[in-house]
Design a protein around this motif. Sequence first.
Motif: not given
Length: 168
Positions: A73-74, A77-79, A81-82, A155-156, A160-161
């Motif tokens: 998951q890390d 991409s943000p999409r 991950r969401l 966003h999750p 997320v960083d």
Amino acid sequence: MFSKITGYFAIVASALFVAIGVMISYEVVMRYVFLAPTSWTEEMARFFLIWAVYMSAAHLLHKRELISITVVQDRMSPRWRLASEFLTLIWIAAFSVVAVCYGVVTVNESIQIGRKTASMLSVPQWLTEISIPIGFALLFVQCLVEARGLLRDGHPKGNVDRNWEDTI
């Protein structure tokens, strides 16, 4: 608002964990110092532990402190991950519904046949079993709250960083 309610349940769960520590410490002193073990500490500690775990699960979900595997998951991409987080919430919610249904059946059965614990205290079994449908009902509602937040915010939740190298 619901997350605040689960936060109160988590506070009660924390108090139960402290009480478990006190009870076990008391039992150790009574058993090994005074050579007079108690008949209630082990069962009450187990009872408190079961309730504390189920009462705190929804709050842990809200805080994203449930056990998770983030290696893949890390790196998403943000999409993605969401989407992954949303699917995870749906999976937890579905499992929660099953646990509530079976939990209610088990509690009803225990009440009907008068099932009790096999200990000196002989506590009605439903007093521990009812923690399952209650805890999973809280978890189910928290899943709905978190899913709504994901869809609203886009966003999750959580850090997320985080990089893989930071976790080594």
